[in-house]
Design a protein around this motif. Structure first.
Motif, PDB file in Angstrom:
ATOM      1  N   ARG A   1       0.917  -1.159  -0.057  1.00 46.69           N
ATOM      2  CA  ARG A   1      -0.053  -0.019  -0.011  1.00 46.69           C
ATOM      3  C   ARG A   1       0.907   1.259  -0.185  1.00 46.69           C
ATOM      4  O   ARG A   1       0.359   2.440  -0.454  1.00 46.69           O
ATOM      5  N   LEU A   2       2.117   1.356   0.299  1.00 47.86           N
ATOM      6  CA  LEU A   2       2.900   2.206   0.410  1.00 47.86           C
ATOM      7  C   LEU A   2       3.202   2.684  -0.845  1.00 47.86           C
ATOM      8  O   LEU A   2       3.070   3.742  -1.590  1.00 47.86           O
ATOM      9  N   ASP A   3       3.281   1.683  -1.850  1.00 54.22           N
ATOM     10  CA  ASP A   3       3.642   1.838  -3.307  1.00 54.22           C
ATOM     11  C   ASP A   3       2.468   2.814  -3.843  1.00 54.22           C
ATOM     12  O   ASP A   3       2.523   3.384  -4.834  1.00 54.22           O
ATOM     13  N   GLY A   4       1.273   2.203  -3.604  1.00 49.92           N
ATOM     14  CA  GLY A   4       0.051   3.080  -3.956  1.00 49.92           C
ATOM     15  C   GLY A   4      -0.214   4.315  -3.476  1.00 49.92           C
ATOM     16  O   GLY A   4      -0.441   5.409  -4.071  1.00 49.92           O
ATOM     17  N   TYR A   5       0.148   4.713  -2.137  1.00 49.26           N
ATOM     18  CA  TYR A   5       0.245   6.007  -1.674  1.00 49.26           C
ATOM     19  C   TYR A   5       1.346   6.890  -2.434  1.00 49.26           C
ATOM     20  O   TYR A   5       0.986   8.010  -2.679  1.00 49.26           O
ATOM     21  N   MET A   6       2.422   6.203  -2.724  1.00 55.36           N
ATOM     22  CA  MET A   6       3.439   7.000  -3.392  1.00 55.36           C
ATOM     23  C   MET A   6       3.263   7.314  -4.779  1.00 55.36           C
ATOM     24  O   MET A   6       3.342   8.286  -5.546  1.00 55.36           O
ATOM     25  N   GLN A   7       2.606   6.379  -5.387  1.00 54.10           N
ATOM     26  CA  GLN A   7       1.750   6.620  -6.719  1.00 54.10           C
ATOM     27  C   GLN A   7       0.725   7.829  -6.777  1.00 54.10           C
ATOM     28  O   GLN A   7       0.963   8.725  -7.722  1.00 54.10           O
ATOM     29  N   VAL A   8      -0.113   7.832  -5.695  1.00 57.21           N
ATOM     30  CA  VAL A   8      -0.853   9.109  -5.853  1.00 57.21           C
ATOM     31  C   VAL A   8      -0.215  10.227  -5.524  1.00 57.21           C
ATOM     32  O   VAL A   8      -0.710  11.310  -5.953  1.00 57.21           O
ATOM     33  N   ILE A   9       0.638  10.452  -4.466  1.00 52.09           N
ATOM     34  CA  ILE A   9       1.568  11.500  -4.049  1.00 52.09           C
ATOM     35  C   ILE A   9       2.197  12.197  -5.236  1.00 52.09           C
ATOM     36  O   ILE A   9       2.080  13.159  -5.461  1.00 52.09           O
ATOM     37  N   GLY A  10       2.680  11.083  -6.266  1.00 51.64           N
ATOM     38  CA  GLY A  10       3.530  11.668  -7.300  1.00 51.64           C
ATOM     39  C   GLY A  10       2.426  11.874  -8.484  1.00 51.64           C
ATOM     40  O   GLY A  10       3.049  12.366  -9.841  1.00 51.64           O
ATOM     41  N   ASP A  11       1.266  11.782  -8.519  1.00 58.31           N
ATOM     42  CA  ASP A  11       0.144  12.037  -9.376  1.00 58.31           C
ATOM     43  C   ASP A  11      -0.309  13.296  -9.473  1.00 58.31           C
ATOM     44  O   ASP A  11      -0.988  13.862  -8.692  1.00 58.31           O
ATOM     45  N   SER A  12       0.019  14.464 -10.287  1.00 57.37           N
ATOM     46  CA  SER A  12      -0.237  15.691 -10.246  1.00 57.37           C
ATOM     47  C   SER A  12      -1.719  15.833 -10.633  1.00 57.37           C
ATOM     48  O   SER A  12      -2.271  16.842 -10.452  1.00 57.37           O
ATOM     49  N   LYS A  13      -2.388  14.874 -11.002  1.00 58.37           N
ATOM     50  CA  LYS A  13      -3.835  14.931 -11.582  1.00 58.37           C
ATOM     51  C   LYS A  13      -4.694  14.366 -10.566  1.00 58.37           C
ATOM     52  O   LYS A  13      -5.875  14.526 -10.548  1.00 58.37           O
ATOM     53  N   ALA A  14      -4.074  14.220  -9.538  1.00 54.98           N
ATOM     54  CA  ALA A  14      -4.814  13.403  -8.301  1.00 54.98           C
ATOM     55  C   ALA A  14      -5.703  14.680  -7.516  1.00 54.98           C
ATOM     56  O   ALA A  14      -5.213  15.675  -7.308  1.00 54.98           O
ATOM     57  N   GLY A  15      -6.930  14.326  -6.994  1.00 56.42           N
ATOM     58  CA  GLY A  15      -7.780  15.251  -6.142  1.00 56.42           C
ATOM     59  C   GLY A  15      -6.999  15.703  -5.065  1.00 56.42           C
ATOM     60  O   GLY A  15      -6.152  14.793  -4.415  1.00 56.42           O
ATOM     61  N   ARG A  16      -7.637  16.732  -4.508  1.00 55.18           N
ATOM     62  CA  ARG A  16      -6.773  17.499  -3.404  1.00 55.18           C
ATOM     63  C   ARG A  16      -6.906  16.302  -2.107  1.00 55.18           C
ATOM     64  O   ARG A  16      -5.901  16.035  -1.500  1.00 55.18           O
ATOM     65  N   ASN A  17      -8.017  15.947  -1.914  1.00 51.58           N
ATOM     66  CA  ASN A  17      -8.338  14.641  -0.746  1.00 51.58           C
ATOM     67  C   ASN A  17      -7.666  13.734  -0.780  1.00 51.58           C
ATOM     68  O   ASN A  17      -6.941  13.070   0.115  1.00 51.58           O
ATOM     69  N   ASP A  18      -7.583  13.273  -2.085  1.00 48.82           N
ATOM     70  CA  ASP A  18      -6.883  11.809  -2.227  1.00 48.82           C
ATOM     71  C   ASP A  18      -5.244  11.982  -2.158  1.00 48.82           C
ATOM     72  O   ASP A  18      -4.709  11.249  -1.595  1.00 48.82           O
TER      73      ASP A  18
END
Length: 741
Positions: free
Chosen positions: A670-687
């Motif tokens: 799940r840390l891989d998933g979190y890091m992918q979201v952190i690095g996603d410039s298009k991810a929503g604010r809350n996400d």
């Protein structure tokens, strides 16, 4: 007083690997593994296991033929491998001979506390006898259910172990039988003996209070002198005890004369070894008082000459073995144990085989050199122990084939055992399967094999596999199966051997073929959980006639790996295999149930809302990088305690299930998933804010990653923290997070 056996007990524990156990489904280990015993002569076995196998072949006592205990089953054991406790059966406080240092008042000392029923019965019998005399045990200041003997840990064998209800009862029985004693003296003596049960050391005031008062008759004084000797003995005042006991040598009362003679010898033994153990109970035999030890030996010999079948003959002979051990006379000790092991449960010692094997292991096998032993069975156990050690011994040399060859004359009575040891040396030490096979039979046994023959056939199969002849070894395992129905555990070992053969040769599906002889549930489940690919898991999840537990294991593994290895489409379709209704109780290992896959994703403690796990998988199927999908898959893992779950890890390479899995895909962290979201410039604010919050919390509070294998530097975690605080300050996660660990 230093505990008499604690040092030996520690050595035995080290030899047996008893400092915490982990289950290992393997057969070819060559290092000591006291937690995972096997029913063939193996260097990895505890020495007690190999000795029991050889003794069973002599017809002395078979291995227990019983199902797996509930405790062992909960620990994950099957019939093979087995924990060494299996060989002992129910623990009942069996007598241990010289593991304790003898008896005081006429009963055999037990090394372990008696079973509750036996202890209660002894206490009740003592209480009844006390009432018969006219004494109330409680009024005398004793606690008969918790005497001084029971205050010592199992196996320590303190001299106080004999200060128990049973020995006190014997003394009271002698008082009752002495009809010439005045009633008042009988009561005073009984109170004094019962008072001794409360402790094993007393200050002068306590001794004076315990000593019988008003005893004037000649016989009464002799009983009182005996009690003074017993009190001095237990308190460690050996000179005073010796004076009291030797003073009774001329007693006209047979029991007093015999018991005092035995106790005089026992006192000398305790005095000789008084400074021979350190504070932790480890022996320092260079500190033995040799002249006093000689005197003790002479006193025991005199007792046995006078009473060859006496009350304490067995204990005296056991304590003479202790004398030999304290003196370092290993040759004599080896000969004595060889003789005893040939006739256990034989008077006057009448030692149960378990106790005798334990004693031989403590006193001999963990300390003696092969050169000191002539008995082929004890020597074989020692040789197998030597095959574990690849490092040079204390003399700077390692166990060599020449050492084994020099022993051949000592195996004149058992050439097959010697031939097996030579083959074992070629296999375990030299890793030469061709030489291994030269000393082993080519043909199958014509009747049910004993453990030695089974060991020879086992080693033959190992050597074939080492040469790459998997089919030849498979044929051997299959042909042995109908021959091994008599000896306990052999059939279970063949299940494991054949399963590992199929696994190692790339034929996993053969384990689950309709005609497969491998039916051990644990073996089949281990292979399903660790190796099976999607097709085999689907097959077993709906296999007609398969046990429900196996079906559930297959389905749980399939759905879990579908989800955690990125097979989201398959997960959606495989959900149709879930039974209706779902099992209410956990139906697979590690306290999980198939209901896990009905997780509804309700708002969690962190205020991050997720849909059901079915919908999460569908989202990730459409977009594997979906920020919501990745965060919610992490939420599913977090809320169900699935970080570092057992299905994410393969067993060790040498164990069953330790080869490469047939289920494709990388295990999700799940840390891989979190890091992918952190690095996603298009991810929503809350996400993105939630991914930062959760990624940082992966390291709380230990600074170690609890969400995966990644090692994230502190500077990176600090940057995440600062980003959360500066860019998303109004979120609940930024407001509550105080540290970045």
């Amino acid at each position: 007083m230093v505990l008499l056996l604690s040092g030996l007990g520690i050595q035995a524990a080290q030899a047996s690997g008893d400092f915490g156990c982990s289950l290992s489904w393997s057969l070819k280990r060559d290092q000591l593994d006291g937690c995972n015993s096997l029913p063939f002569l193996s260097p990895a076995n505890d020495s007690r296991v190999n000795l029991r196998l050889l003794l069973a072949d002599q017809g002395l006592e078979p291995l227990p033929d019983q199902p797996v205990s509930q405790f062992d089953e909960q620990m994950g054991y099957g019939l093979v491998p087995f924990s060494i406790d299996r060989l002992s059966g129910p623990q009942d406080g069996s007598p241990t001979g010289d593991s304790a240092d003898g008896t005081t008042d006429g009963t055999t000392v037990v090394e372990t506390p008696a079973a509750p029923s036996a202890a209660d019965a002894a206490a009740a019998a003592l209480a009844d006898l006390a009432k018969q005399i006219g004494v109330t045990p409680e009024a005398a200041g004793t606690a008969t259910a918790d005497t001084a003997a029971n205050l010592f840990a199992s196996g320590e064998g303190s001299r106080c172990a004999s200060n128990d209800d049973a020995t006190a009862r014997t003394f009271l029985e002698q008082l009752v039988a002495s009809t010439e004693l005045p009633d008042a003296e009988r009561k005073a003596l009984a109170r004094s003996r019962l008072a001794l049960l409360g402790a094993c050391t007393w200050d002068p005031a306590q001794q004076a209070a315990i000593a019988p008062q008003g005893v004037q008759s000649p016989l009464g004084k002799q009983f009182a002198d005996y009690l003074q000797g017993a009190m001095a003995f237990y308190a460690g005042d050996f000179p005073a005890a010796t004076r009291a006991f030797t003073g009774l040598a001329g007693s006209g009362r047979a029991w007093l004369k015999e018991t005092a003679g035995y106790m005089a010898a026992r006192t000398l033994l305790n005095q000789a070894q008084a400074n021979s153990f350190d504070d932790m109970g480890y022996p320092k035999l260079e500190n033995v008082d040799q002249p006093t030890l000689d005197a003790a030996e002479k006193a025991f010999d005199q007792y046995l000459q006078a009473y060859p079948s006496g009350l304490y003959a067995g204990s005296a002979q056991g304590l003479l073995r202790r004398v030999a051990w304290l003196r370092g006379d290993r040759t004599k000790l080896a000969a004595e144990y060889a003789s005893l092991l040939a006739r256990p449960n034989t008077p006057p010692q009448s030692l149960p085989l378990d106790a005798l094997v334990q004693e031989a292991d403590n006193k001999l096998l963990t300390q003696v050199a092969p050169a000191d032993v002539t008995d082929p069975h004890l020597l074989a156990v020692l040789d197998l122990m030597q095959m574990r050690h690849r490092d040079p011994g204390a003399d700077g040399t390692a166990f060599a084939l020449a050492d084994l060859q020099a022993q051949k004359p000592r195996f004149i009575s058992d050439p097959a055992l010697y031939a097996y040891l030579v083959s074992a040396f070629h296999f375990y030490v030299e890793a030469d399967p061709d030489k291994t096979l030269q000393g082993l039979p080519d043909a199958l046994p014509t009747s049910a094999p004993d453990y030695l023959e089974f060991s020879r056939q086992t080693l033959r199969g190992f050597a074939l596999e080492a040469k790459g002849d998997w089919v030849g070894a498979q044929d051997l395992w299959l042909k042995l199966m109908p021959l091994v129905q008599q000896q306990p555990l052999q059939r279970a070992q063949l299940d494991l051997a054949l399963a590992m053969n199929y696994e190692r040769s790339g034929r996993l599906a053969a384990v689950f073929a309709p005609d497969s002889p491998i039916q051990t549930p644990q073996i089949r489940q281990i292979l399903l959980r660790n190796l099976a690919g999607p097709a085999l898991l689907r097959q077993q999840a709906k296999a007609a006639g398969a046990p429900e537990t196996e079906q559930d294991t297959a389905l749980f593994t399939l759905l879990y790996k579908d989800l955690l290895r990125g097979h989201y489409r398959d997960f959606g379709s495989d959900l149709a295999l879930l039974p209706d209704p779902l099992p209410e109780k956990p139906s697979v290992p590690w306290d999980q149930s198939l209901s896990l896959f009905h997780w509804d994703g309700k708002t969690a403690e962190s205020d991050y809302t997720c849909p059901s796990i079915r919908d999460i998988a569908a989202t990730l199927q459409r977009n594997a990088g979906s920020p919501e999908g990745l965060n919610c898959l992490g939420e599913f893992i977090l809320r169900n305690g699935l970080d570092s779950y057992a299905l994410d890890h393969q067993p060790d390479a040498q164990d069953l299930g330790g080869t490469a899995t047939e289920f494709p895909g990388k295990v999700y962290s799940r840390l891989d998933g979190y890091m992918q979201v952190i690095g996603d410039s298009k991810a929503g604010r809350n996400d993105r804010a939630y991914a930062l919050y959760r990624a940082i919390n992966c390291f709380a509070p230990s600074q170690s990653n609890g969400c995966g294998p990644q090692d994230i530097p502190t500077a990176q975690r600090k940057q995440w923290f600062q980003t959360l605080k500066s860019r998303y300050p109004n979120t609940s996660w930024a407001k509550t997070l105080k540290y970045y660990w």
